[in-house]
Motif scaffolding. Sequence first.
Motif, mmCIF file in Angstrom:
data_model
loop_
_atom_site.group_PDB
_atom_site.id
_atom_site.type_symbol
_atom_site.label_atom_id
_atom_site.label_comp_id
_atom_site.label_asym_id
_atom_site.label_seq_id
_atom_site.Cartn_x
_atom_site.Cartn_y
_atom_site.Cartn_z
ATOM 1 N N SER A 117 0.828 -1.201 0.000
ATOM 2 C CA SER A 117 0.000 0.000 0.000
ATOM 3 C C SER A 117 0.861 1.248 0.000
ATOM 4 C CB SER A 117 -0.911 -0.016 1.233
ATOM 5 O OG SER A 117 -1.652 1.169 1.306
ATOM 6 N N GLY A 118 1.934 1.237 0.788
ATOM 7 C CA GLY A 118 2.829 2.392 0.818
ATOM 8 C C GLY A 118 3.489 2.636 -0.512
ATOM 9 N N ALA A 119 3.856 1.538 -1.200
ATOM 10 C CA ALA A 119 4.500 1.682 -2.515
ATOM 11 C C ALA A 119 3.544 2.282 -3.519
ATOM 12 C CB ALA A 119 4.985 0.312 -2.993
ATOM 13 N N VAL A 120 2.282 1.835 -3.481
ATOM 14 C CA VAL A 120 1.281 2.380 -4.404
ATOM 15 C C VAL A 120 1.054 3.855 -4.126
ATOM 16 C CG1 VAL A 120 -1.151 2.297 -5.031
ATOM 17 C CG2 VAL A 120 0.136 0.175 -4.809
ATOM 18 N N THR A 121 0.969 4.218 -2.846
ATOM 19 C CA THR A 121 0.749 5.622 -2.487
ATOM 20 C C THR A 121 1.874 6.498 -2.996
ATOM 21 O OG1 THR A 121 -0.477 4.978 -0.512
ATOM 22 C CG2 THR A 121 0.403 7.214 -0.572
ATOM 23 N N ARG A 122 3.116 6.030 -2.814
ATOM 24 C CA ARG A 122 4.256 6.828 -3.251
ATOM 25 C C ARG A 122 4.280 6.953 -4.771
ATOM 26 N NH1 ARG A 122 10.371 4.982 -2.146
ATOM 27 N NH2 ARG A 122 10.161 4.157 -4.251
ATOM 28 N N SER A 123 3.987 5.842 -5.456
ATOM 29 C CA SER A 123 3.961 5.867 -6.910
ATOM 30 C C SER A 123 2.891 6.816 -7.416
ATOM 31 C CB SER A 123 3.722 4.448 -7.446
ATOM 32 O OG SER A 123 3.612 4.455 -8.845
ATOM 33 N N GLN A 158 3.402 10.323 -9.588
ATOM 34 C CA GLN A 158 2.733 10.638 -10.848
ATOM 35 C C GLN A 158 1.959 11.936 -10.751
ATOM 36 O OE1 GLN A 158 3.063 8.769 -13.788
ATOM 37 N NE2 GLN A 158 2.200 10.699 -14.550
ATOM 38 N N GLN A 159 1.319 12.180 -9.616
ATOM 39 C CA GLN A 159 0.555 13.408 -9.427
ATOM 40 C C GLN A 159 1.464 14.628 -9.499
ATOM 41 O OE1 GLN A 159 -1.358 12.660 -5.663
ATOM 42 N NE2 GLN A 159 -3.191 11.797 -6.608
ATOM 43 N N ILE A 160 2.631 14.540 -8.870
ATOM 44 C CA ILE A 160 3.572 15.663 -8.895
ATOM 45 C C ILE A 160 4.099 15.876 -10.314
ATOM 46 C CG2 ILE A 160 5.821 16.480 -8.073
ATOM 47 C CD1 ILE A 160 5.228 14.901 -5.466
ATOM 48 N N PRO A 168 9.289 11.293 -3.526
ATOM 49 C CA PRO A 168 8.426 11.288 -4.725
ATOM 50 C C PRO A 168 8.684 12.480 -5.638
ATOM 51 C CG PRO A 168 7.145 11.869 -2.784
ATOM 52 C CD PRO A 168 8.478 11.388 -2.289
ATOM 53 N N VAL A 169 9.105 13.604 -5.063
ATOM 54 C CA VAL A 169 9.422 14.771 -5.884
ATOM 55 C C VAL A 169 10.640 14.481 -6.751
ATOM 56 C CG1 VAL A 169 10.259 17.148 -5.851
ATOM 57 C CG2 VAL A 169 8.405 16.460 -4.331
ATOM 58 N N ARG A 170 11.681 13.919 -6.140
ATOM 59 C CA ARG A 170 12.890 13.598 -6.898
ATOM 60 C C ARG A 170 12.570 12.614 -8.026
ATOM 61 N NH1 ARG A 170 15.461 12.116 -2.986
ATOM 62 N NH2 ARG A 170 16.575 14.051 -2.522
ATOM 63 N N GLU A 171 11.755 11.611 -7.723
ATOM 64 C CA GLU A 171 11.379 10.628 -8.745
ATOM 65 C C GLU A 171 10.573 11.284 -9.865
ATOM 66 O OE1 GLU A 171 9.290 7.931 -6.253
ATOM 67 O OE2 GLU A 171 11.063 6.737 -5.764
ATOM 68 N N ALA A 172 9.659 12.183 -9.499
ATOM 69 C CA ALA A 172 8.852 12.871 -10.506
ATOM 70 C C ALA A 172 9.713 13.744 -11.402
ATOM 71 C CB ALA A 172 7.778 13.718 -9.823
ATOM 72 N N LEU A 173 10.684 14.431 -10.813
ATOM 73 C CA LEU A 173 11.552 15.299 -11.596
ATOM 74 C C LEU A 173 12.440 14.496 -12.542
ATOM 75 C CD1 LEU A 173 12.557 17.948 -8.889
ATOM 76 C CD2 LEU A 173 10.851 18.151 -10.697
ATOM 77 N N PHE A 174 12.889 13.338 -12.091
ATOM 78 C CA PHE A 174 13.682 12.498 -12.987
ATOM 79 C C PHE A 174 12.809 11.935 -14.114
ATOM 80 C CE2 PHE A 174 16.968 12.135 -9.548
ATOM 81 C CZ PHE A 174 18.026 12.628 -10.317
ATOM 82 N N ASP A 175 11.531 11.658 -13.815
ATOM 83 C CA ASP A 175 10.608 11.214 -14.868
ATOM 84 C C ASP A 175 10.469 12.292 -15.944
ATOM 85 O OD1 ASP A 175 10.163 8.830 -13.591
ATOM 86 O OD2 ASP A 175 8.245 9.420 -12.711
#
Length: 254
Positions: free
Chosen positions: A4-10, A14-16, A50-57
């Motif tokens: 559940s935590g992984a889904v929330t972070r993912s 995506q939202q960011i 999640p911000v860092r992951e979104a920015l790399f995306d």
Amino acid sequence: MRASGAVTRSTLRQQIADALRDEVLAGRLQPGREFTVKQIAEQYGVSATPVREALFDLSAQGLLESDQHRGFRVHQFSVADYRSMVEARALVMDGVIRDVFREQPPSPDRQARYREALVSVRRRAEEAARAARGGDLDILIGYDLRFWRELGALAGNTYIGDFLHRLRVQAWVFAVPYLRGDADVRDWLWQGHADLVASVTLRDREALRAAVDDYNNHALSWADRLAAGDPDHLGHAPQPPGADEPGDEARPEA
């Protein structure tokens, strides 16, 4: 609980990414604008991961540039980049047209998929053309991207669809700072969505090719005017980097 935590972070990631992409497409995050993970995390009230992951995306999509010492910067595309985007999508679309309109009749399953998809595509086309006629960039961009995304799905190749979608997002990112606030913006917004859908509905290969050529030539003509510095229709160049800071109230340019 771990799943559940992984889904929330993912989902948050995506939202960011979606929110920042919308800011870039709206022209509120200008080309050359710099910011850090910390600034974006504070702006959205979330953790850095999640911000860092979104920015790399977004960097992988070509919208941001990463600098380990300075953070991230909104990528600044040139007129030459824009022309290359248009030429690339024209080449790919030519192959898509040949595939979708093969000489042999389409299978019943494919015909049913066409009919179902075209109902939604036609609505997107009507809304996109209406926004283009009204010069409403904010509405047009959303409908235009969804229009081409759904239309491209008819080819049944997600890799081609993803590639073309990425090119169109990048093309809008380049165009918006020039078009935003331009009194003559309607002159530079393509309005042929309905004609293109009609050609697909009738399975008229030559009409479809003509509509797609008009779409690409319209974009290249605008690029030529920008490159030549046409004083009547130059548009508005992007603001210099640092004109705004992340966290400021986001407002369209006047």
